[in-house]
Enzyme design. Sequence first.
Site, PDB file in Angstrom:
ATOM      1  N   ARG A  14     -75.211 -70.585  48.893  1.00 61.08           N
ATOM      2  CA  ARG A  14     -76.126 -69.741  49.675  1.00 61.08           C
ATOM      3  C   ARG A  14     -76.562 -70.422  50.975  1.00 61.08           C
ATOM      4  O   ARG A  14     -77.701 -70.327  51.404  1.00 61.08           O
ATOM      5  CB  ARG A  14     -77.340 -69.337  48.833  1.00 61.08           C
ATOM      6  CG  ARG A  14     -77.003 -68.414  47.677  1.00 61.08           C
ATOM      7  CD  ARG A  14     -78.249 -68.023  46.902  1.00 61.08           C
ATOM      8  NE  ARG A  14     -78.804 -69.177  46.199  1.00 61.08           N
ATOM      9  CZ  ARG A  14     -80.030 -69.232  45.700  1.00 61.08           C
ATOM     10  NH1 ARG A  14     -80.834 -68.195  45.822  1.00 61.08           N
ATOM     11  NH2 ARG A  14     -80.458 -70.313  45.082  1.00 61.08           N
ATOM     12  N   GLU A  15     -75.607 -71.096  51.604  1.00 65.57           N
ATOM     13  CA  GLU A  15     -75.923 -71.809  52.838  1.00 65.57           C
ATOM     14  C   GLU A  15     -76.425 -70.870  53.927  1.00 65.57           C
ATOM     15  O   GLU A  15     -77.331 -71.229  54.698  1.00 65.57           O
ATOM     16  CB  GLU A  15     -74.683 -72.565  53.354  1.00 65.57           C
ATOM     17  CG  GLU A  15     -74.217 -73.694  52.460  1.00 65.57           C
ATOM     18  CD  GLU A  15     -73.173 -73.274  51.439  1.00 65.57           C
ATOM     19  OE1 GLU A  15     -72.368 -74.129  51.023  1.00 65.57           O
ATOM     20  OE2 GLU A  15     -73.164 -72.078  51.054  1.00 65.57           O
ATOM     21  N   LYS A  17     -77.999 -67.966  53.556  1.00 67.89           N
ATOM     22  CA  LYS A  17     -79.361 -67.546  53.208  1.00 67.89           C
ATOM     23  C   LYS A  17     -80.376 -68.598  53.671  1.00 67.89           C
ATOM     24  O   LYS A  17     -81.383 -68.277  54.318  1.00 67.89           O
ATOM     25  CB  LYS A  17     -79.473 -67.357  51.695  1.00 67.89           C
ATOM     26  CG  LYS A  17     -80.901 -67.167  51.176  1.00 67.89           C
ATOM     27  CD  LYS A  17     -80.943 -67.184  49.651  1.00 67.89           C
ATOM     28  CE  LYS A  17     -82.359 -67.159  49.125  1.00 67.89           C
ATOM     29  NZ  LYS A  17     -83.066 -65.904  49.417  1.00 67.89           N
ATOM     30  N   GLY A 426     -94.932 -53.359  41.408  1.00 68.31           N
ATOM     31  CA  GLY A 426     -94.858 -54.253  40.253  1.00 68.31           C
ATOM     32  C   GLY A 426     -94.898 -55.726  40.572  1.00 68.31           C
ATOM     33  O   GLY A 426     -95.788 -56.444  40.129  1.00 68.31           O
ATOM     34  N   GLU A 478     -95.498 -60.269  37.722  1.00 62.95           N
ATOM     35  CA  GLU A 478     -94.163 -60.701  37.284  1.00 62.95           C
ATOM     36  C   GLU A 478     -93.814 -62.145  37.656  1.00 62.95           C
ATOM     37  O   GLU A 478     -92.668 -62.440  38.026  1.00 62.95           O
ATOM     38  CB  GLU A 478     -93.090 -59.738  37.812  1.00 62.95           C
ATOM     39  CG  GLU A 478     -93.341 -58.294  37.432  1.00 62.95           C
ATOM     40  CD  GLU A 478     -92.321 -57.322  38.011  1.00 62.95           C
ATOM     41  OE1 GLU A 478     -91.247 -57.776  38.461  1.00 62.95           O
ATOM     42  OE2 GLU A 478     -92.607 -56.113  38.018  1.00 62.95           O
ATOM     43  N   TRP A 555     -76.685 -52.828  38.011  1.00 61.99           N
ATOM     44  CA  TRP A 555     -76.873 -54.108  38.689  1.00 61.99           C
ATOM     45  C   TRP A 555     -76.310 -55.276  37.905  1.00 61.99           C
ATOM     46  O   TRP A 555     -76.655 -56.427  38.171  1.00 61.99           O
ATOM     47  CB  TRP A 555     -78.353 -54.314  39.008  1.00 61.99           C
ATOM     48  CG  TRP A 555     -78.784 -53.510  40.200  1.00 61.99           C
ATOM     49  CD1 TRP A 555     -78.006 -52.763  41.016  1.00 61.99           C
ATOM     50  CD2 TRP A 555     -80.113 -53.398  40.718  1.00 61.99           C
ATOM     51  NE1 TRP A 555     -78.762 -52.175  42.003  1.00 61.99           N
ATOM     52  CE2 TRP A 555     -80.056 -52.546  41.847  1.00 61.99           C
ATOM     53  CE3 TRP A 555     -81.348 -53.924  40.340  1.00 61.99           C
ATOM     54  CZ2 TRP A 555     -81.187 -52.213  42.595  1.00 61.99           C
ATOM     55  CZ3 TRP A 555     -82.473 -53.591  41.086  1.00 61.99           C
ATOM     56  CH2 TRP A 555     -82.391 -52.758  42.207  1.00 61.99           C
ATOM     57  N   GLU A 599     -77.374 -45.173  43.025  1.00 56.27           N
ATOM     58  CA  GLU A 599     -76.190 -45.861  43.520  1.00 56.27           C
ATOM     59  C   GLU A 599     -75.036 -45.828  42.524  1.00 56.27           C
ATOM     60  O   GLU A 599     -73.892 -46.108  42.877  1.00 56.27           O
ATOM     61  CB  GLU A 599     -76.498 -47.309  43.892  1.00 56.27           C
ATOM     62  CG  GLU A 599     -76.676 -48.246  42.712  1.00 56.27           C
ATOM     63  CD  GLU A 599     -77.129 -49.619  43.166  1.00 56.27           C
ATOM     64  OE1 GLU A 599     -76.590 -50.597  42.662  1.00 56.27           O
ATOM     65  OE2 GLU A 599     -78.026 -49.686  44.017  1.00 56.27           O
ATOM     66  N   CYS A 637     -85.113 -46.591  44.581  1.00 58.30           N
ATOM     67  CA  CYS A 637     -84.975 -47.201  45.908  1.00 58.30           C
ATOM     68  C   CYS A 637     -83.921 -46.499  46.745  1.00 58.30           C
ATOM     69  O   CYS A 637     -82.971 -45.943  46.199  1.00 58.30           O
ATOM     70  CB  CYS A 637     -84.543 -48.663  45.772  1.00 58.30           C
ATOM     71  SG  CYS A 637     -85.725 -49.747  44.978  1.00 58.30           S
ATOM     72  N   HIS A 688     -89.789 -54.354  53.284  1.00 62.41           N
ATOM     73  CA  HIS A 688     -88.610 -55.121  53.658  1.00 62.41           C
ATOM     74  C   HIS A 688     -88.774 -55.766  55.029  1.00 62.41           C
ATOM     75  O   HIS A 688     -87.905 -56.512  55.473  1.00 62.41           O
ATOM     76  CB  HIS A 688     -87.371 -54.227  53.634  1.00 62.41           C
ATOM     77  CG  HIS A 688     -87.126 -53.634  52.280  1.00 62.41           C
ATOM     78  ND1 HIS A 688     -87.597 -52.380  51.927  1.00 62.41           N
ATOM     79  CD2 HIS A 688     -86.514 -54.124  51.183  1.00 62.41           C
ATOM     80  CE1 HIS A 688     -87.259 -52.131  50.676  1.00 62.41           C
ATOM     81  NE2 HIS A 688     -86.604 -53.167  50.204  1.00 62.41           N
TER      82      HIS A 688
END
Length: 747
Positions: A14-15, A17, A426, A478, A555, A599, A637, A688
């Site tokens: 994940r470089e 990211k 949530g 959570e 997912w 989706e 979503c 977002h």
Amino acid sequence: MSIIIGFPRIGEHRELKKALESFWSGKSSQNDLQNVAKELRKKHWSYQKNLELVSVNDFSLYDNVLDLAYMLGAIPKRFQQYDGLEQYFGMARGLKDSLACEMTKWFNTNYHYVVPELSRTDSYKINPTKIENEFKEAKALGYQPKINLIGLFTFVALSKIIDDTDFEIIFEKIKNAYFELLDTIKTFDSNLTIQFEEPIFTKGEDKRFYDKIKDIYNQIAAKGFKTIVITYFEHSTEATEILCETNIEGIGLDFIYGEKNLSSLPKIAQSGKTLYAGIIDGRNIWVANLENKLKTLEKFSQYLPKNKIILNTSCSLLHTPFGKDSEIKMDKEILSWLSFAREKITELEILESVFRNGISPSIKEKWEKNISINQNRKVSTKINDKATQERLKQPIKTQRESAFKDRIKLQHKALDYPILPTTTIGSFPQTPELRALRQSFKKGEIDSSVYEKGIEEYIKDCVAFQEEIGLDVLVHGEPERNDMVEYFGEQLKGFVFSQNGWVQSYGSRCVKPPIIFGDVSRPAPMTLKWITYAQSLSSKILKGMLTGPVTILNWSFVRDDLQRSDVCKQIALAIADEINDLQNAGIKIIQVDEAAFKEGYPLRKENIKTYEEWALYCFKASVSVAKATTQIHTHMCYSEFNDIIKTIEDLDADVISIETARSGNELLKIFADVGYSHEVGPGVYDIHSPRIPTKEEIIKQIRLLLEVLPKEQLWINPDCGLKTRKWEEVKPSLKNLVEATKEIRNN
């Protein structure tokens, strides 16, 4: 000869990211970010060195659709005062005074694209720098590139026309800019291959543009490119027939998720075009059965000579994890069944060799190993659970014990919430300290007492904050959950998890999908401990938070040896057990998130009814155990609801929360149009984006909602969970939400 449609870009560890988040937080420079990106491209091309061509322009700092919009100059007016990466990232994430563009799912995947905004009044000035730089990088490293480009039809069809301009006018304006971009690309090299990705063709005939396909692609082919048009995720027989009449060089088809593409082979053969055969699954992670793949390719060669068949992935490998080298903890037998992006390239190379040359001595061991892995998986005792299989044979309850109009009266009396009740979806911020706590516990560096004390403190603070600002229905935040699907998968039988199987969802957001390898069941309660603890801290109602069966399925990487509908039914029964435990423990509101319900929809209209039937069945099987006084919420979503509103009604959830913050009240209007009677929580601000909405903005948004639905039917909440945001963003935003709601109530 073989190619891949595209490669994951987030990096093995994940470089990208980390580089993005460092840049966004001001800890690193633009040069630092671009250097990381350059090194990733170099590394990713090296894995494609044995393929005919390497993919260029599949890399992105955020999203490929956004990249193309930026290259075409499709910049919304509110961002035109900015430039460079500030403008680019602003379109994706928003800026202080400018709302981000909408995001939605890329067809039926869990990847999100940034929706371009198009208008008659915009002028489009191209910016080809990105493609040019990446092309030159690949050439300098000695690779022969193919340029990946989202097709003109897909780009326009997926865009949002923000005024009342006719599609024809917008299409013509974008076509001119697109062709100008192609003319510039043509100057890069005299021998250039462009892969035009047109997944929109798999949705069937579209009267807005189908009559343009032949002419447009003839014009493109006339520019002198080696032109390949690629479709994926389903069959595209209607468009394929048209493409066979054009002067393009090749057509790419998905033979994993579009079996009907087989019917197009005679036409492709007759046209003399090259078939780019999507034969290795680009969306799932199971080792390919190369024996079966070879048989399929031999069928293809009955229609086309082998030199007219290029082996390909079914779609971009963007949707799979990077590679298996880091997976040192997974059960070795299960790990042997898996194939990630790097392994899929190896599968292509093996299959290519055998298809062209037979089983040579150099390839024999790899070929036989693949056969052995597939045989072992088929008979493994790890897959089958007789108790789960027997339970599915028993009657399953799929209806609540009373109708909504009766339930809601009982719920209002029992729950006593005000008009326009406020809540959140949530999750609350996943702080670095919280992540470190979970990691330390997983690594065995701290014991359970230290870990649980940390979780308790977070929940205390979270509940106290919500009470302080005056939210009506609370959540526990959570803190114990790494991911809304992974958390549940870790506690269900039949699931396994990778250590490093990250897949990009959008921008820097990555998920590590669970892997469903066998029959699913719930050995013990999954959420009871923490929600009952949270409820003990407050006299206000705490929502229990679960992920729905359809979302867990959609997912996850799902086993391919059982129908998806049957896997989903197994998950639904596990969720039903959890709901029953929660309500028996005094939890009065339970949210069963179906963020990914939409989706999972098939791309072809003729397949939708079957999906809706079993997806609806599974959701209702999970929630119908709820008593009439137990209020069931759900959340969806990134959905356009016009085409599924009847199915949403049939879900029969007491309250549904949806994302509308980036689209005003447009998404909500369909609920009014159909006379939707259940309660709705439209998002009043966009989580977002890092920007903090003012009280006045939220008041304006609530008033827009009240133009559509009566106040008695509305809940007020953010449009999604808050786990990716920071506390310094969340606290003032929620405070403004509560104050705005109170002001509306008092007026």
